[in-house]
Design a protein around this motif. Sequence first.
Motif, PDB file in Angstrom:
ATOM      1  N   ASP A 279     -64.990  56.747  92.611  1.00 34.49           N
ATOM      2  CA  ASP A 279     -65.830  57.309  93.680  1.00 34.49           C
ATOM      3  C   ASP A 279     -66.565  58.557  93.213  1.00 34.49           C
ATOM      4  O   ASP A 279     -67.739  58.767  93.558  1.00 34.49           O
ATOM      5  CB  ASP A 279     -64.957  57.639  94.895  1.00 34.49           C
ATOM      6  CG  ASP A 279     -64.358  56.398  95.539  1.00 34.49           C
ATOM      7  OD1 ASP A 279     -64.898  55.293  95.287  1.00 34.49           O
ATOM      8  OD2 ASP A 279     -63.349  56.529  96.262  1.00 34.49           O
ATOM      9  N   ILE A 280     -65.890  59.407  92.435  1.00 35.51           N
ATOM     10  CA  ILE A 280     -66.538  60.620  91.928  1.00 35.51           C
ATOM     11  C   ILE A 280     -67.686  60.263  90.993  1.00 35.51           C
ATOM     12  O   ILE A 280     -68.785  60.842  91.075  1.00 35.51           O
ATOM     13  CB  ILE A 280     -65.508  61.522  91.218  1.00 35.51           C
ATOM     14  CG1 ILE A 280     -64.520  62.091  92.232  1.00 35.51           C
ATOM     15  CG2 ILE A 280     -66.201  62.651  90.470  1.00 35.51           C
ATOM     16  CD1 ILE A 280     -63.393  62.890  91.601  1.00 35.51           C
ATOM     17  N   VAL A 281     -67.456  59.323  90.097  1.00 39.54           N
ATOM     18  CA  VAL A 281     -68.511  58.908  89.166  1.00 39.54           C
ATOM     19  C   VAL A 281     -69.698  58.333  89.931  1.00 39.54           C
ATOM     20  O   VAL A 281     -70.861  58.615  89.611  1.00 39.54           O
ATOM     21  CB  VAL A 281     -67.956  57.883  88.155  1.00 39.54           C
ATOM     22  CG1 VAL A 281     -69.082  57.311  87.301  1.00 39.54           C
ATOM     23  CG2 VAL A 281     -66.906  58.527  87.260  1.00 39.54           C
ATOM     24  N   ASN A 282     -69.436  57.536  90.959  1.00 38.62           N
ATOM     25  CA  ASN A 282     -70.529  56.962  91.752  1.00 38.62           C
ATOM     26  C   ASN A 282     -71.298  58.045  92.497  1.00 38.62           C
ATOM     27  O   ASN A 282     -72.529  57.982  92.604  1.00 38.62           O
ATOM     28  CB  ASN A 282     -69.974  55.939  92.737  1.00 38.62           C
ATOM     29  CG  ASN A 282     -69.448  54.697  92.046  1.00 38.62           C
ATOM     30  OD1 ASN A 282     -69.878  54.365  90.935  1.00 38.62           O
ATOM     31  ND2 ASN A 282     -68.515  54.015  92.679  1.00 38.62           N
ATOM     32  N   LYS A 283     -70.596  59.041  93.029  1.00 37.45           N
ATOM     33  CA  LYS A 283     -71.283  60.137  93.721  1.00 37.45           C
ATOM     34  C   LYS A 283     -72.179  60.918  92.770  1.00 37.45           C
ATOM     35  O   LYS A 283     -73.291  61.321  93.134  1.00 37.45           O
ATOM     36  CB  LYS A 283     -70.252  61.071  94.353  1.00 37.45           C
ATOM     37  CG  LYS A 283     -69.554  60.491  95.573  1.00 37.45           C
ATOM     38  CD  LYS A 283     -68.548  61.474  96.141  1.00 37.45           C
ATOM     39  CE  LYS A 283     -67.825  60.879  97.336  1.00 37.45           C
ATOM     40  NZ  LYS A 283     -66.808  61.826  97.890  1.00 37.45           N
TER      41      LYS A 283
ATOM     42  N   LEU B 155     -69.027  68.920  92.686  1.00 34.14           N
ATOM     43  CA  LEU B 155     -69.088  67.827  91.722  1.00 34.14           C
ATOM     44  C   LEU B 155     -70.248  67.979  90.750  1.00 34.14           C
ATOM     45  O   LEU B 155     -70.183  67.487  89.624  1.00 34.14           O
ATOM     46  CB  LEU B 155     -69.214  66.489  92.458  1.00 34.14           C
ATOM     47  CG  LEU B 155     -67.988  66.046  93.262  1.00 34.14           C
ATOM     48  CD1 LEU B 155     -68.253  64.704  93.912  1.00 34.14           C
ATOM     49  CD2 LEU B 155     -66.753  65.991  92.394  1.00 34.14           C
ATOM     50  N   TYR B 156     -71.311  68.672  91.149  1.00 35.57           N
ATOM     51  CA  TYR B 156     -72.466  68.732  90.253  1.00 35.57           C
ATOM     52  C   TYR B 156     -72.167  69.547  88.993  1.00 35.57           C
ATOM     53  O   TYR B 156     -72.867  69.415  87.987  1.00 35.57           O
ATOM     54  CB  TYR B 156     -73.700  69.290  90.960  1.00 35.57           C
ATOM     55  CG  TYR B 156     -73.620  70.734  91.387  1.00 35.57           C
ATOM     56  CD1 TYR B 156     -73.806  71.760  90.476  1.00 35.57           C
ATOM     57  CD2 TYR B 156     -73.371  71.073  92.709  1.00 35.57           C
ATOM     58  CE1 TYR B 156     -73.743  73.087  90.867  1.00 35.57           C
ATOM     59  CE2 TYR B 156     -73.303  72.391  93.112  1.00 35.57           C
ATOM     60  CZ  TYR B 156     -73.487  73.398  92.182  1.00 35.57           C
ATOM     61  OH  TYR B 156     -73.418  74.710  92.556  1.00 35.57           O
ATOM     62  N   THR B 157     -71.121  70.377  89.024  1.00 36.32           N
ATOM     63  CA  THR B 157     -70.759  71.110  87.809  1.00 36.32           C
ATOM     64  C   THR B 157     -70.191  70.180  86.751  1.00 36.32           C
ATOM     65  O   THR B 157     -70.301  70.437  85.558  1.00 36.32           O
ATOM     66  CB  THR B 157     -69.740  72.202  88.140  1.00 36.32           C
ATOM     67  OG1 THR B 157     -68.585  71.597  88.743  1.00 36.32           O
ATOM     68  CG2 THR B 157     -70.322  73.218  89.088  1.00 36.32           C
ATOM     69  N   LEU B 158     -69.556  69.061  87.173  1.00 41.28           N
ATOM     70  CA  LEU B 158     -69.053  68.089  86.204  1.00 41.28           C
ATOM     71  C   LEU B 158     -70.187  67.438  85.436  1.00 41.28           C
ATOM     72  O   LEU B 158     -70.101  67.213  84.232  1.00 41.28           O
ATOM     73  CB  LEU B 158     -68.250  67.007  86.926  1.00 41.28           C
ATOM     74  CG  LEU B 158     -66.835  67.352  87.364  1.00 41.28           C
ATOM     75  CD1 LEU B 158     -66.268  66.220  88.183  1.00 41.28           C
ATOM     76  CD2 LEU B 158     -65.964  67.632  86.168  1.00 41.28           C
ATOM     77  N   ALA B 159     -71.249  67.092  86.144  1.00 46.63           N
ATOM     78  CA  ALA B 159     -72.382  66.432  85.518  1.00 46.63           C
ATOM     79  C   ALA B 159     -73.372  67.410  84.915  1.00 46.63           C
ATOM     80  O   ALA B 159     -74.333  67.000  84.283  1.00 46.63           O
ATOM     81  CB  ALA B 159     -73.100  65.553  86.538  1.00 46.63           C
ATOM     82  N   ASP B 160     -73.153  68.696  85.132  1.00 47.50           N
ATOM     83  CA  ASP B 160     -74.074  69.720  84.640  1.00 47.50           C
ATOM     84  C   ASP B 160     -75.484  69.449  85.157  1.00 47.50           C
ATOM     85  O   ASP B 160     -76.461  69.458  84.422  1.00 47.50           O
ATOM     86  CB  ASP B 160     -74.061  69.765  83.108  1.00 47.50           C
ATOM     87  CG  ASP B 160     -74.606  71.081  82.585  1.00 47.50           C
ATOM     88  OD1 ASP B 160     -74.787  72.005  83.392  1.00 47.50           O
ATOM     89  OD2 ASP B 160     -74.848  71.189  81.378  1.00 47.50           O
TER      90      ASP B 160
END
Length: 347
Positions: free
Chosen positions: A216-220, A305-310
């Motif tokens: 779910d996190i990856v999809n978001k 969550l946007y910090t994970l994807a930078d």
Amino acid sequence: MTQSVVVQVGQCGNQVGCRFWDLALREHAHVNKKGLYDEALSSFFRNVDSRKSAGGACGVGGRIQHLKARAVLVDMEEGVVKEILQGPLREVFDSAQLLTDVSGSGNNWAVGHMTYGSAYREQIVDKLRKAAEHCDCLQCFFLIHSMGGGTGSGLGTSVLSLLEEEFPDVCRIVTSIYPSAEDDVITSPYNSILAMRELTEHADCVLPVENQSLVDIVNKIKIMSHSAKPGSVIKRDSTVISGQGGLSGPEKPFDAMNNIVANLLLNITSSARFEGSLNMDLNEIAMNLVPFPRLHYLVPSLTPLYTLADVSVPTRRLDYGKYNKMTHIYALDQRNVCIKIHIKVKF
């Protein structure tokens, strides 16, 4: 500072663990510009100089010669470990830290726990003792494993009981990857239930992570990156999509999920890897958050969550023309120095 040893068991445990080492090296390289082996590096890495005798260990304060991870890698299938030794992290590990077989556990908890746990008991204890002997002040063992597979759940919990037996005074923090309801391994519920009992008996603190939550996190994050908002683009070298967890070859579908777990471990261990007035030892996590010995399952979370994807989120700016009053507050920074913060207040 104190030191910790990471024990990676099974395919999932080794992939998540190697991604953790990849992120940790990048973080220390970004902070440590002078190339010195400081106390922050010594918490999870050894500095080895092959020109010296007695293992070639170098003390804190000198130049970085050759970093070795304080880790023990165990897997009853040698495929993942071979990929690690052929990847960019091959110099971080040596043969004394590895233990592999070729047959695997067949997704059966009993095979991993009973068969391989008994057959490799002495070898596992020997590698754990060698890793502990390299530490000046051993504080914590980090065990990373999955609950659905045979090696991760069976042999992983067997290693956990060995840690309690051989090092009863050292904190044992376990990161367990739980299978989702739609897991393709038919024995995963069986493996998870039997492993849960061992975790309840022998672990000091368990950080459960569910596969479906990772999906779910990856999809978001993917939805966020494909949104119409300007600047919402995942950078190429982000935490989620870069590095392949220290493995070679093309990126696999579950690499992004493993990277999220590794990033979680990186944040949890930051207080042990760096000094600061607000930082604490890892054993204080269990001391402060576990009310009863058997009630030690903590729910981890990550935000935003946007910090994970930078993600390149546009900066938010205030319209100072609407504010006509200045006030200030006092606060303490990490060095316990009083600082003055000015704030614009609207009336």
